[in-house]
Design a protein around this motif. Structure first.
Motif, PDB file in Angstrom:
ATOM      1  N   LEU A   1      11.440  18.338  12.190  1.00  0.00           N
ATOM      2  CA  LEU A   1      10.887  18.355  10.831  1.00  0.00           C
ATOM      3  C   LEU A   1      11.961  17.989   9.810  1.00  0.00           C
ATOM      4  CD1 LEU A   1       8.706  21.569  11.268  1.00  0.00           C
ATOM      5  CD2 LEU A   1       7.873  19.221  11.139  1.00  0.00           C
ATOM      6  N   VAL A   2      13.176  18.487  10.016  1.00  0.00           N
ATOM      7  CA  VAL A   2      14.302  18.131   9.132  1.00  0.00           C
ATOM      8  C   VAL A   2      14.539  16.618   9.183  1.00  0.00           C
ATOM      9  CG1 VAL A   2      16.812  18.347   8.813  1.00  0.00           C
ATOM     10  CG2 VAL A   2      15.419  20.396   9.214  1.00  0.00           C
ATOM     11  N   ASP A   3      14.557  16.050  10.387  1.00  0.00           N
ATOM     12  CA  ASP A   3      14.753  14.594  10.524  1.00  0.00           C
ATOM     13  C   ASP A   3      13.648  13.826   9.795  1.00  0.00           C
ATOM     14  OD1 ASP A   3      17.030  14.902  12.068  1.00  0.00           O
ATOM     15  OD2 ASP A   3      16.006  14.572  13.985  1.00  0.00           O
ATOM     16  N   ALA A   4      12.418  14.279   9.960  1.00  0.00           N
ATOM     17  CA  ALA A   4      11.288  13.576   9.323  1.00  0.00           C
ATOM     18  C   ALA A   4      11.417  13.633   7.804  1.00  0.00           C
ATOM     19  CB  ALA A   4       9.968  14.191   9.779  1.00  0.00           C
ATOM     20  N   LEU A   5      11.850  14.771   7.279  1.00  0.00           N
ATOM     21  CA  LEU A   5      12.035  14.886   5.819  1.00  0.00           C
ATOM     22  C   LEU A   5      13.172  13.982   5.356  1.00  0.00           C
ATOM     23  CD1 LEU A   5      11.477  18.729   5.574  1.00  0.00           C
ATOM     24  CD2 LEU A   5      10.140  17.010   4.322  1.00  0.00           C
ATOM     25  N   GLN A   6      14.284  14.002   6.076  1.00  0.00           N
ATOM     26  CA  GLN A   6      15.421  13.136   5.701  1.00  0.00           C
ATOM     27  C   GLN A   6      15.024  11.664   5.718  1.00  0.00           C
ATOM     28  OE1 GLN A   6      19.022  13.612   7.904  1.00  0.00           O
ATOM     29  NE2 GLN A   6      19.177  15.812   7.504  1.00  0.00           N
ATOM     30  N   ASP A   7      14.169  11.287   6.685  1.00  0.00           N
ATOM     31  CA  ASP A   7      13.787   9.879   6.846  1.00  0.00           C
ATOM     32  C   ASP A   7      12.692   9.441   5.864  1.00  0.00           C
ATOM     33  OD1 ASP A   7      15.598   9.657   8.863  1.00  0.00           O
ATOM     34  OD2 ASP A   7      14.135   9.765  10.498  1.00  0.00           O
ATOM     35  N   ALA A   8      12.016  10.413   5.232  1.00  0.00           N
ATOM     36  CA  ALA A   8      10.864  10.079   4.379  1.00  0.00           C
ATOM     37  C   ALA A   8      11.188   9.032   3.312  1.00  0.00           C
ATOM     38  CB  ALA A   8      10.277  11.347   3.760  1.00  0.00           C
ATOM     39  N   PRO A   9      12.310   9.162   2.570  1.00  0.00           N
ATOM     40  CA  PRO A   9      12.605   8.126   1.565  1.00  0.00           C
ATOM     41  C   PRO A   9      12.885   6.767   2.206  1.00  0.00           C
ATOM     42  CG  PRO A   9      14.011  10.069   1.257  1.00  0.00           C
ATOM     43  CD  PRO A   9      13.299  10.252   2.549  1.00  0.00           C
ATOM     44  N   LYS A  10      13.652   6.758   3.292  1.00  0.00           N
ATOM     45  CA  LYS A  10      13.981   5.490   3.978  1.00  0.00           C
ATOM     46  C   LYS A  10      12.725   4.796   4.470  1.00  0.00           C
ATOM     47  CE  LYS A  10      17.613   7.999   6.070  1.00  0.00           C
ATOM     48  NZ  LYS A  10      18.031   8.587   7.334  1.00  0.00           N
ATOM     49  N   LYS A  11      11.741   5.571   4.878  1.00  0.00           N
ATOM     50  CA  LYS A  11      10.499   4.994   5.403  1.00  0.00           C
ATOM     51  C   LYS A  11       9.503   4.674   4.301  1.00  0.00           C
ATOM     52  CE  LYS A  11      10.819   6.662  10.117  1.00  0.00           C
ATOM     53  NZ  LYS A  11      10.328   7.586  11.139  1.00  0.00           N
TER      54      LYS A  11
ATOM     55  N   LEU B   1       2.644  13.995  11.540  1.00  0.00           N
ATOM     56  CA  LEU B   1       3.567  14.487  12.566  1.00  0.00           C
ATOM     57  C   LEU B   1       3.441  16.002  12.659  1.00  0.00           C
ATOM     58  CD1 LEU B   1       6.032  13.983  14.522  1.00  0.00           C
ATOM     59  CD2 LEU B   1       7.483  14.442  12.551  1.00  0.00           C
ATOM     60  N   GLN B   2       3.229  16.496  13.881  1.00  0.00           N
ATOM     61  CA  GLN B   2       3.297  17.950  14.120  1.00  0.00           C
ATOM     62  C   GLN B   2       4.466  18.191  15.045  1.00  0.00           C
ATOM     63  OE1 GLN B   2       2.719  19.895  17.183  1.00  0.00           O
ATOM     64  NE2 GLN B   2       3.148  21.757  16.019  1.00  0.00           N
ATOM     65  N   SER B   3       5.273  19.209  14.713  1.00  0.00           N
ATOM     66  CA  SER B   3       6.348  19.562  15.626  1.00  0.00           C
ATOM     67  C   SER B   3       6.580  21.066  15.640  1.00  0.00           C
ATOM     68  CB  SER B   3       7.652  18.855  15.252  1.00  0.00           C
ATOM     69  OG  SER B   3       8.658  19.229  16.186  1.00  0.00           O
ATOM     70  N   ASN B   4       6.943  21.545  16.819  1.00  0.00           N
ATOM     71  CA  ASN B   4       7.317  22.952  16.966  1.00  0.00           C
ATOM     72  C   ASN B   4       8.816  23.133  16.777  1.00  0.00           C
ATOM     73  OD1 ASN B   4       4.658  23.700  17.543  1.00  0.00           O
ATOM     74  ND2 ASN B   4       4.896  23.177  19.704  1.00  0.00           N
ATOM     75  N   HIS B   5       9.516  22.055  16.441  1.00  0.00           N
ATOM     76  CA  HIS B   5      10.985  22.076  16.407  1.00  0.00           C
ATOM     77  C   HIS B   5      11.507  21.820  14.988  1.00  0.00           C
ATOM     78  CE1 HIS B   5      10.825  22.195  20.747  1.00  0.00           C
ATOM     79  NE2 HIS B   5       9.859  21.296  20.638  1.00  0.00           N
ATOM     80  N   GLU B   6      12.308  22.732  14.522  1.00  0.00           N
ATOM     81  CA  GLU B   6      12.839  22.678  13.157  1.00  0.00           C
ATOM     82  C   GLU B   6      13.558  21.356  12.877  1.00  0.00           C
ATOM     83  OE1 GLU B   6      15.739  25.769  12.573  1.00  0.00           O
ATOM     84  OE2 GLU B   6      15.246  25.969  10.442  1.00  0.00           O
ATOM     85  N   GLY B   7      14.432  20.945  13.816  1.00  0.00           N
ATOM     86  CA  GLY B   7      15.231  19.734  13.618  1.00  0.00           C
ATOM     87  C   GLY B   7      14.382  18.476  13.502  1.00  0.00           C
TER      88      GLY B   7
ATOM     89  N   MET C   1       0.839  -1.202   0.000  1.00  0.00           N
ATOM     90  CA  MET C   1       0.000   0.000   0.000  1.00  0.00           C
ATOM     91  C   MET C   1       0.879   1.260   0.000  1.00  0.00           C
ATOM     92  SD  MET C   1      -2.781   1.220   2.885  1.00  0.00           S
ATOM     93  CE  MET C   1      -4.286   0.347   2.577  1.00  0.00           C
ATOM     94  N   ASP C   2       0.540   2.217  -0.870  1.00  0.00           N
ATOM     95  CA  ASP C   2       1.279   3.488  -0.870  1.00  0.00           C
ATOM     96  C   ASP C   2       1.051   4.210   0.450  1.00  0.00           C
ATOM     97  OD1 ASP C   2       2.412   3.561  -3.522  1.00  0.00           O
ATOM     98  OD2 ASP C   2       0.374   3.820  -4.273  1.00  0.00           O
ATOM     99  N   LYS C   3       2.096   4.919   0.895  1.00  0.00           N
ATOM    100  CA  LYS C   3       1.883   5.718   2.102  1.00  0.00           C
ATOM    101  C   LYS C   3       2.458   7.116   1.953  1.00  0.00           C
ATOM    102  CE  LYS C   3       5.768   3.858   4.766  1.00  0.00           C
ATOM    103  NZ  LYS C   3       6.187   3.493   6.109  1.00  0.00           N
ATOM    104  N   ILE C   4       1.828   8.040   2.651  1.00  0.00           N
ATOM    105  CA  ILE C   4       2.258   9.437   2.602  1.00  0.00           C
ATOM    106  C   ILE C   4       2.472   9.950   4.019  1.00  0.00           C
ATOM    107  CG2 ILE C   4       1.033   9.888   0.433  1.00  0.00           C
ATOM    108  CD1 ILE C   4      -1.022  11.522   2.208  1.00  0.00           C
ATOM    109  N   LEU C   5       3.275  11.009   4.093  1.00  0.00           N
ATOM    110  CA  LEU C   5       3.535  11.652   5.386  1.00  0.00           C
ATOM    111  C   LEU C   5       2.967  13.069   5.333  1.00  0.00           C
ATOM    112  CD1 LEU C   5       4.963  11.705   8.180  1.00  0.00           C
ATOM    113  CD2 LEU C   5       7.031  12.490   6.972  1.00  0.00           C
ATOM    114  N   VAL C   6       2.196  13.413   6.352  1.00  0.00           N
ATOM    115  CA  VAL C   6       1.665  14.776   6.477  1.00  0.00           C
ATOM    116  C   VAL C   6       2.390  15.444   7.633  1.00  0.00           C
ATOM    117  CG1 VAL C   6      -0.387  16.198   6.781  1.00  0.00           C
ATOM    118  CG2 VAL C   6      -0.564  13.970   5.608  1.00  0.00           C
ATOM    119  N   LEU C   7       3.123  16.512   7.323  1.00  0.00           N
ATOM    120  CA  LEU C   7       3.944  17.194   8.324  1.00  0.00           C
ATOM    121  C   LEU C   7       3.377  18.574   8.626  1.00  0.00           C
ATOM    122  CD1 LEU C   7       7.703  16.739   7.271  1.00  0.00           C
ATOM    123  CD2 LEU C   7       6.550  15.818   9.297  1.00  0.00           C
ATOM    124  N   HIS C   8       3.190  18.862   9.894  1.00  0.00           N
ATOM    125  CA  HIS C   8       2.677  20.161  10.327  1.00  0.00           C
ATOM    126  C   HIS C   8       3.729  20.853  11.183  1.00  0.00           C
ATOM    127  CE1 HIS C   8      -1.426  18.656   9.394  1.00  0.00           C
ATOM    128  NE2 HIS C   8      -1.181  17.611  10.154  1.00  0.00           N
ATOM    129  N   GLY C   9       3.986  22.114  10.869  1.00  0.00           N
ATOM    130  CA  GLY C   9       5.014  22.856  11.597  1.00  0.00           C
ATOM    131  C   GLY C   9       4.511  23.546  12.852  1.00  0.00           C
TER     132      GLY C   9
END
Ligand code: CA2
Length: 149
Positions: free
Chosen positions: A57-67, A49-55, A1-9
């Motif tokens: 969000l950066v980690d989540a973006l970096q991990d998106a392809p691996k996940k 994922l919602q985060s108030n922390h820049e890092g 199944m395809d999956k997507i990530l929704v990120l909120h800042g």
């Protein structure tokens, strides 16, 4: 199944509880629920994922392809306007990212008119409230269906 990530800042956890004249009365849980329901109908799994922390969000973006996320829908909130770290993370991954905003940032204060992430995302949808996310999801659904056709 395809999956997507929704990120909120940052501060989007406050949605529906403060400044309803700008951001409406819909809560973040409401938005996530609507996305999850439409994604499920289309046979797509959605993580949030919602985060108030820049890092974070950066980690989540970096991990998106691996996940294995096929797309990221991102409301980077205030980071939209100045985070070179988030821009660089988006540019570093092959996963397509769709930029969304609840409000029309181009109608608001001058400092919100510029998005540092726009040049590295697939496209931007702004000004439709929760429907900005839903419109982004429709793009994802169509692109994933096209890829299978
Ligand atoms: O319109 C959008 O979605 C924004 O990304 C929202 C950000 C803002 O900094 C961007 O310029 C545009 C702010 C999110 C803060 O959300 C709140 C929600 C309720 C109460 C206070 C803040």
């Amino acid at each position: 199944m395809d999956k997507i990530l929704v990120l909120h800042g940052p501060n989007l956890n406050l949605l529906g509880t403060r400044e309803p004249e700008i951001y409406g009365r819909t809560t973040l849980a409401d938005i996530n629920g609507m996305i999850a329901a439409r994604a499920k109908e289309a046979g797509i799994a959605a993580d949030f994922l919602q985060s108030n922390h820049e890092g974070v969000l950066v980690d989540a973006l970096q991990d998106a392809p691996k996940k294995g996320y096929a797309f990221v829908i991102l409301n980077a909130a205030a980071f939209t306007h100045y985070s070179v770290a988030i821009r660089d993370a988006i540019a570093a991954i092959a996963t397509p990212v769709i930029e969304v905003h609840l409000s029309n940032i181009h109608q608001r204060e001058e400092f919100r008119h510029h998005s540092v992430i726009s040049p590295v995302v697939m496209g931007q949808i702004a000004g439709f409230g929760a429907d900005s996310y839903m419109a982004a999801l429709e793009v994802v659904i169509r692109r994933l269906a096209e890829a299978k056709a």
